[in-house]
Design a protein around this motif. Sequence first.
Motif, PDB file in Angstrom:
ATOM      1  N   THR A  36      42.113  34.493  47.865  1.00 31.58           N
ATOM      2  CA  THR A  36      42.886  33.537  47.041  1.00 31.58           C
ATOM      3  C   THR A  36      43.884  32.763  47.895  1.00 31.58           C
ATOM      4  O   THR A  36      44.333  31.679  47.499  1.00 31.58           O
ATOM      5  CB  THR A  36      43.659  34.263  45.927  1.00 31.58           C
ATOM      6  OG1 THR A  36      44.395  35.351  46.521  1.00 31.58           O
ATOM      7  CG2 THR A  36      42.719  34.805  44.867  1.00 31.58           C
ATOM      8  N   ALA A  37      44.266  33.319  49.049  1.00 29.36           N
ATOM      9  CA  ALA A  37      45.109  32.609  50.018  1.00 29.36           C
ATOM     10  C   ALA A  37      44.929  33.341  51.342  1.00 29.36           C
ATOM     11  O   ALA A  37      44.320  34.422  51.378  1.00 29.36           O
ATOM     12  CB  ALA A  37      46.576  32.620  49.597  1.00 29.36           C
ATOM     13  N   ALA A  65      47.129  38.754  48.548  1.00 25.66           N
ATOM     14  CA  ALA A  65      46.008  37.861  48.209  1.00 25.66           C
ATOM     15  C   ALA A  65      44.804  38.718  47.843  1.00 25.66           C
ATOM     16  O   ALA A  65      44.633  39.818  48.374  1.00 25.66           O
ATOM     17  CB  ALA A  65      45.678  36.956  49.393  1.00 25.66           C
ATOM     18  N   HIS A  72      51.151  31.084  44.738  1.00 28.55           N
ATOM     19  CA  HIS A  72      50.273  32.249  44.530  1.00 28.55           C
ATOM     20  C   HIS A  72      50.841  33.116  43.412  1.00 28.55           C
ATOM     21  O   HIS A  72      50.117  33.573  42.512  1.00 28.55           O
ATOM     22  CB  HIS A  72      50.180  33.044  45.840  1.00 28.55           C
ATOM     23  CG  HIS A  72      48.994  33.964  45.921  1.00 28.55           C
ATOM     24  ND1 HIS A  72      49.048  35.274  45.508  1.00 28.55           N
ATOM     25  CD2 HIS A  72      47.723  33.757  46.360  1.00 28.55           C
ATOM     26  CE1 HIS A  72      47.851  35.838  45.711  1.00 28.55           C
ATOM     27  NE2 HIS A  72      47.039  34.942  46.223  1.00 28.55           N
ATOM     28  N   LEU A 120      47.839  34.839  41.099  1.00 26.65           N
ATOM     29  CA  LEU A 120      46.585  35.067  41.830  1.00 26.65           C
ATOM     30  C   LEU A 120      46.487  36.471  42.407  1.00 26.65           C
ATOM     31  O   LEU A 120      45.416  36.885  42.853  1.00 26.65           O
ATOM     32  CB  LEU A 120      46.421  34.027  42.946  1.00 26.65           C
ATOM     33  CG  LEU A 120      46.388  32.566  42.479  1.00 26.65           C
ATOM     34  CD1 LEU A 120      45.979  31.654  43.638  1.00 26.65           C
ATOM     35  CD2 LEU A 120      45.440  32.361  41.310  1.00 26.65           C
ATOM     36  N   ASP A 121      47.598  37.203  42.390  1.00 28.42           N
ATOM     37  CA  ASP A 121      47.539  38.589  42.845  1.00 28.42           C
ATOM     38  C   ASP A 121      46.942  39.493  41.777  1.00 28.42           C
ATOM     39  O   ASP A 121      46.684  40.669  42.014  1.00 28.42           O
ATOM     40  CB  ASP A 121      48.951  39.076  43.228  1.00 28.42           C
ATOM     41  CG  ASP A 121      49.930  38.887  42.087  1.00 28.42           C
ATOM     42  OD1 ASP A 121      49.768  37.909  41.305  1.00 28.42           O
ATOM     43  OD2 ASP A 121      50.851  39.712  41.948  1.00 28.42           O
TER      44      ASP A 121
END
Lengths: 413, 413
Positions: free
Chosen positions: B181-182, B190, B398, B403-404
């Motif tokens: 995601t990153a 991520a 994030h 997104l975590d």
Amino acid sequence: MALVVQKFGGTSMGSIDRIVNRVAQKVISEKKKGNDVVVVVSAMAGETDRLINLVKSITEEPNERDMDFVVSTGEQVSAGLLSIALNNLGFPAVALSGWQAGIRTDRAFTKARILSINTDKIKEYLNEGKIVVITGFQGITENGEVTTLGRGGSDTSAVAIAAALNADRCDIYTDVDGVYTADPRIVPDARRIPVLSYEEMLELASLGAKVLQIRSVEFAMKYRVPLRVRSTFAEDEGTLIKEEDETMERVIVRGIAHNKNEARITVERVPDKPGIAAKIFDALADANIPVDMIVQNVSVDGFTDISFTVEKNDASKAERITKKVAEEIGARGVIRDDKIAKVSIVGLGMRSHAGVAGKVFETLAKYGINILMISTSEIKISCIIDEKFTELAVRVLHEAFELDKDEKERALI
Amino acid sequence: MALVVQKFGGTSMGSIDRIVNRVAQKVISEKKKGNDVVVVVSAMAGETDRLINLVKSITEEPNERDMDFVVSTGEQVSAGLLSIALNNLGFPAVALSGWQAGIRTDRAFTKARILSINTDKIKEYLNEGKIVVITGFQGITENGEVTTLGRGGSDTSAVAIAAALNADRCDIYTDVDGVYTADPRIVPDARRIPVLSYEEMLELASLGAKVLQIRSVEFAMKYRVPLRVRSTFAEDEGTLIKEEDETMERVIVRGIAHNKNEARITVERVPDKPGIAAKIFDALADANIPVDMIVQNVSVDGFTDISFTVEKNDASKAERITKKVAEEIGARGVIRDDKIAKVSIVGLGMRSHAGVAGKVFETLAKYGINILMISTSEIKISCIIDEKFTELAVRVLHEAFELDKDEKERALI
């Protein structure tokens, strides 16, 4: 304008410096004479071994097809590098792999034999004025699989390409400057032989083996390709190997070869009946053991002795097989001797000059060297002697036949 | 029974140990499921560089045809070694080079493009039950010359072969276990993205670039080949990249990419007349400088400012060209800023969810991060910010978009 094939071995291609400053210069010098030039190269020294070691670190018994797939890359790298160097020096060149050069072989991976060469692509590039650099040692099967020709196969590649192109000459460049009248490490005043015939070269195999793969000489003889052995690192004419001509017989002895790599086996008191010898040699042939010299004397009281020589590697196996046959045929026993050497004098001139054999035997006798076996052909006399006399025998024969002198200045026996 | 193409990069093929104990095991595990397996490999890590260095030690500007002839041998060695390992482990395999596998390319040596693949030979071996190991990164021209596809080309080889064979899946094995995601070096929590669309992957290029050659994703999209990025050194499912389906829009933001490799150039007080922007960008195109973002605001008093970004490498050249055009068109001047970064959020769900852009701007503002330029597409919002805020911006976005968390547990804005 001539068409010349040049072949450079692994030592000649051993570094970028050598490729650029030695090999490329030899190629350019030939091109500057106005000749069409095709170059056949080996892998850089050590590279083939590096690749084989990579494979062997996976398994001692690799799939041979994939083995060739890997090992053939060595020549692809060296051929590409030489072409890059030539282009960079202003001489248009192109590198071709075995498959691109149309070198068709059988499917005997790792020791394939060349079946044919389709020279269309090579000729196309030559017509464009390019130097064509071809990977030695490899080819392609009918089914498009990469093969290699076995160790030293680049010589054979070069000769085969020269034959297919009907080249005027095939120059084998190496780290020695020709074929000598004897091994110069044994006879310091051995001379470089300027010209000799294919037949003489084949008989002098042990002198040439360090220089030329023998199969390539057979190939050159079959297709009448003149071969020249010369040095990458010096300027001279080297040794020319070609078809016999009328001038060649004037030299009685061309050179002296020696071979410490054989063993003698003697079968004692063999009943002298038809078919007995065949039993021994059929058994050896069945075991795939090549036999070199065979000597059988006249029989006394219905018995005879048979001696023969084989490679030292095969000696113990040959002894075992021979002992078995000896029992079957009722011979007394088998004796094996590994401490022997073969010394041979070779020359087309022997055909027309009597007294050569006599002089050999006399010379050896004078120095107390006992002859254990003798074998002769039209152009060769080979003696098996005690191994410890090898160097002495080579030296005294070299002196007796005046091989340290120029060919024109030698006495006619 | 499925047909699976597996691709292993240079790190995966980096040693005999890895080839035998990692790569061969992954291949065998797929074969044991009853699948047909085609494997595409890169050269062993470091080998391509070694070959390039050999060439470059002759000349910095080698003949590109011969360069490819040399460099392509790296994959031939690694493919052969893997096939030897598989055969040795009892799984019949065969190694094919680019030309043997029928991979036709154009003549753009060192950066060739694949034109077609004749899969006859590959299918023939698959029908014999063999695992087919193919050299990546290379092909052959119509005229039988060896080409290479440029750095990272093995990914493209694998996808092209998968497309030509109509494979069920193309697995790209590498040293990371998927697309995140990153960048996990910036955002420790991520998450690996389980599934995403080709379009999202292309927008997330800077996340994927370390993993996948972008050209291979375009190729996969064009031919609808499902790609899976997974680790050679771990056991998991990795990231699947495939055609968009109806479930994908449920996730609003798939990932966050960042790029510090651009510079911004602003042309101030440009007279707002038709054709003015064209003059600037035509001049850049003529100089072969790719332009990424372009922003032009409404004009005030007949004048406007135009900003655009280019790769940092091209920045000084682009500045020089732009200054010249600026003079010609009567603009006030040109300002260049190398200290910028681009942060992008990407997700198919943006199409159907309002408020995403607002949330991005609000989040950045909350942390005092000024936005210098904005550019959006249907599935992406990119902001140019001061370079020093890069990591902070990625982290707060994030967090803001959760997104975590697992995709199913995220709030819908």
